[in-house]
Design a protein around this motif. Structure first.
Motif, PDB file in Angstrom:
ATOM      1  N   SER A 237       3.471   6.423  -6.432  1.00 27.79           N
ATOM      2  CA  SER A 237       3.913   5.065  -6.760  1.00 27.79           C
ATOM      3  C   SER A 237       4.833   5.004  -7.968  1.00 27.79           C
ATOM      4  O   SER A 237       5.788   4.221  -8.006  1.00 27.79           O
ATOM      5  CB  SER A 237       2.693   4.164  -7.009  1.00 27.79           C
ATOM      6  N   LEU A 240       8.632   5.523  -7.235  1.00 31.64           N
ATOM      7  CA  LEU A 240       9.215   4.832  -6.087  1.00 31.64           C
ATOM      8  C   LEU A 240      10.661   4.395  -6.341  1.00 31.64           C
ATOM      9  O   LEU A 240      11.498   4.460  -5.437  1.00 31.64           O
ATOM     10  CB  LEU A 240       8.364   3.605  -5.715  1.00 31.64           C
ATOM     11  N   LEU A 259      10.355  -3.955  -3.532  1.00 31.42           N
ATOM     12  CA  LEU A 259       9.208  -3.857  -4.435  1.00 31.42           C
ATOM     13  C   LEU A 259       8.372  -5.137  -4.407  1.00 31.42           C
ATOM     14  O   LEU A 259       7.142  -5.091  -4.538  1.00 31.42           O
ATOM     15  CB  LEU A 259       9.688  -3.570  -5.855  1.00 31.42           C
ATOM     16  N   LEU A 262       6.144  -4.877  -1.468  1.00 35.31           N
ATOM     17  CA  LEU A 262       5.000  -4.030  -1.789  1.00 35.31           C
ATOM     18  C   LEU A 262       3.921  -4.844  -2.499  1.00 35.31           C
ATOM     19  O   LEU A 262       2.727  -4.730  -2.199  1.00 35.31           O
ATOM     20  CB  LEU A 262       5.464  -2.855  -2.649  1.00 35.31           C
ATOM     21  N   GLY A 265       2.183  -7.276  -0.170  1.00 38.85           N
ATOM     22  CA  GLY A 265       1.188  -6.541   0.601  1.00 38.85           C
ATOM     23  C   GLY A 265      -0.088  -6.327  -0.195  1.00 38.85           C
ATOM     24  O   GLY A 265      -1.200  -6.435   0.334  1.00 38.85           O
ATOM     25  N   THR A 309      11.141   2.047   5.739  1.00 37.41           N
ATOM     26  CA  THR A 309      10.563   2.297   4.416  1.00 37.41           C
ATOM     27  C   THR A 309      10.014   1.011   3.805  1.00 37.41           C
ATOM     28  O   THR A 309       8.919   1.004   3.222  1.00 37.41           O
ATOM     29  CB  THR A 309      11.621   2.908   3.483  1.00 37.41           C
ATOM     30  N   LEU A 313       6.100   0.359   2.768  1.00 35.82           N
ATOM     31  CA  LEU A 313       5.681   0.027   1.406  1.00 35.82           C
ATOM     32  C   LEU A 313       4.862  -1.267   1.352  1.00 35.82           C
ATOM     33  O   LEU A 313       4.006  -1.415   0.481  1.00 35.82           O
ATOM     34  CB  LEU A 313       6.903  -0.073   0.494  1.00 35.82           C
ATOM     35  N   VAL A 314       5.117  -2.186   2.262  1.00 37.61           N
ATOM     36  CA  VAL A 314       4.242  -3.361   2.353  1.00 37.61           C
ATOM     37  C   VAL A 314       2.823  -2.913   2.692  1.00 37.61           C
ATOM     38  O   VAL A 314       1.839  -3.378   2.093  1.00 37.61           O
ATOM     39  CB  VAL A 314       4.767  -4.358   3.404  1.00 37.61           C
ATOM     40  N   TRP A 316       1.639   0.066   2.147  1.00 39.17           N
ATOM     41  CA  TRP A 316       1.142   0.819   0.989  1.00 39.17           C
ATOM     42  C   TRP A 316       0.494  -0.130  -0.023  1.00 39.17           C
ATOM     43  O   TRP A 316      -0.590   0.135  -0.538  1.00 39.17           O
ATOM     44  CB  TRP A 316       2.291   1.591   0.340  1.00 39.17           C
ATOM     45  N   GLY A 317       1.155  -1.251  -0.309  1.00 37.87           N
ATOM     46  CA  GLY A 317       0.565  -2.238  -1.209  1.00 37.87           C
ATOM     47  C   GLY A 317      -0.737  -2.800  -0.673  1.00 37.87           C
ATOM     48  O   GLY A 317      -1.704  -2.990  -1.425  1.00 37.87           O
ATOM     49  N   SER A 320      -3.386   0.054  -1.139  1.00 36.63           N
ATOM     50  CA  SER A 320      -3.590   0.650  -2.461  1.00 36.63           C
ATOM     51  C   SER A 320      -4.155  -0.326  -3.481  1.00 36.63           C
ATOM     52  O   SER A 320      -5.017   0.047  -4.294  1.00 36.63           O
ATOM     53  CB  SER A 320      -2.262   1.231  -2.979  1.00 36.63           C
ATOM     54  N   THR A 321      -3.690  -1.566  -3.474  1.00 36.30           N
ATOM     55  CA  THR A 321      -4.124  -2.529  -4.492  1.00 36.30           C
ATOM     56  C   THR A 321      -5.629  -2.804  -4.473  1.00 36.30           C
ATOM     57  O   THR A 321      -6.224  -2.989  -5.549  1.00 36.30           O
ATOM     58  CB  THR A 321      -3.342  -3.842  -4.335  1.00 36.30           C
TER      59      THR A 321
END
Length: 395
Positions: A237, A240, A259, A262, A265, A309, A313-314, A316-317, A320-321
């Motif tokens: 992260s 990025l 971003l 992300l 998300g 990509t 990344l959406v 990923w957010g 991960s959050t």
């Protein structure tokens, strides 16, 4: 070993009213803490240029804050053990404001790192106390909601820090971006003075007591899974922006929107994590890092395709959050009577993981290429999922 999942013994009684105003006030503090911790991620390139260092060296802005967060989480609260917890929170907020001033006015890289060390002190000190403080502000029934609200500040910070940092950095410079957080920090300080109740210290936390928790093997396995998850997540992260600029080929405005996606998300993930974790905590603890490992591999393979990509990344957010919410909920269930000690150990581990991820990712990014921290992240996140499965099974 069988562990009974119970709520914190030190929380208010079931019938006591939860102080939602105080919880919301602390959520603003988490917004500032996390926003300032990761604000350099979207500003690595201009920071490196202005201070005459490489982007990998600029990543030390994350590493140094993590190192000082580790030290404070292990020793700070033991040093302040006899002080009312409201006063301690006020102290850490004041340190946070001082950090923003030092970074914004830094004449060189050394002073910049000193300012980043101060934000690490605030991060380690507050987060190590946060779950225990919430247990004193919320009833048993409301404690999971209070944890989710507190982490909502984290989600908003992750959603806004990167795109706003990127946008404001282009508009007013990276120094002006950091300086904007100073009046927000003062506002948080005043709000805390008004709404936080007195919270006299109730227990003495020592380093021996903190590490003594590792004799609980289930807790130790869970902490190992937590560490791997945060090393893997941050190895990817934190780098990025250089990836999106150099590999995906995005210009500044589009990069800011990606971003932001992300972050959105992440907000979506945080909004549902409390409901899902309450019923399927085992699935959440295993599924989040497993999904992130798969996404890291997809980013390596498809990183040159902008639309793909952005979509990855959406997701990923989204995955991960919620990680801190999941592991805080698990911790409150596993060691309900030792939340200050457990919080200190957990925060030390997470911050050490963030620092390690930033350092390892930066070294790999500068030497082996952009793909290497992504591959490292995938491997570590897969290991976290395996350990989470073991910890969940033992629980």
């Amino acid at each position: 070993m069988t562990v009974e999942l119970t709520l914190n013994e030190t929380s208010l009684t079931e019938d006591a009213a939860t102080s939602w105003t105080a919880v919301t006030c602390l959520s603003l503090l988490t917004f500032l803490l996390v926003g300032l911790e990761f604000l350099p991620v979207s500003l690595l390139t201009p920071i490196a240029t202005d201070l005459s260092v490489s982007e990998g060296q600029a990543g030390l802005a994350i590493t140094v804050s993590g190192v000082f967060a580790v030290i404070t989480s292990l020793f700070g609260n033991a040093f302040l053990a006899r002080i009312d917890r409201k006063s301690v929170v006020l102290l850490y907020t004041a340190v946070l404001v001082a950090s923003s001033l030092a970074v914004a006015l830094a004449p060189n890289f050394l002073v910049f790192l000193v300012g980043r060390s101060l934000v690490g002190v605030a991060i380690g000190g507050f987060w190590s106390l946060s779950t225990a403080i919430l247990a004193r502000l919320a009833s048993d029934r409301d404690l999971p909601k209070a944890i989710a609200l507190l982490q909502g500040g984290t989600a908003f910070a992750l959603a806004l820090a990167a795109p706003l940092g990127s946008f404001l950095g282009g508009l007013i410079g990276w120094r002006g971006t950091f300086f904007i957080t100073v009046p927000i920090g003062f506002a948080a300080l005043v709000w805390q003075l008004v709404v936080l109740p007195r919270m006299p210290a109730t227990s003495t936390v020592s380093v021996a007591r903190i590490f003594g928790l590792l004799r609980n093997r289930t807790f130790a396995i869970g902490m190992a899974a937590t560490g791997l998850a945060f090393i893997g997540q941050n190895a990817l992260s934190i780098y990025l922006r250089p990836f999106l600029e150099g590999v995906t080929g995005l210009e500044l405005n589009v990069l800011s929107m990606v971003l932001l996606g992300l972050g959105v998300g992440g907000l979506a993930g945080t909004s549902v994590i409390g409901f899902v974790a309450r019923r399927h905590l085992f699935l959440v603890l295993v599924g989040l890092p497993a999904a992130l490992a798969f996404l890291a591999l997809l980013l390596i393979a498809l990183g040159s395709f902008a639309a793909v990509t952005a979509s990855l990344l959406v997701m990923w957010g989204f995955f991960s959050t919620p990680l801190p919410v999941a592991w805080n909920t698990w911790m409150a269930a596993i060691v309900p009577g030792e939340l200050e000690a457990a919080g200190g150990l957990q925060v030390a581990l997470i911050q050490l993981a963030i620092a390690g991820g930033a350092f390892a990712g930066g070294m790999l990014f500068d030497t082996a290429g952009w793909w290497s921290p992504f591959l490292l992240g995938a491997c570590l996140l897969a290991g976290s999922a395996a350990l989470a499965a073991l910890a969940g099974h033992r629980s």
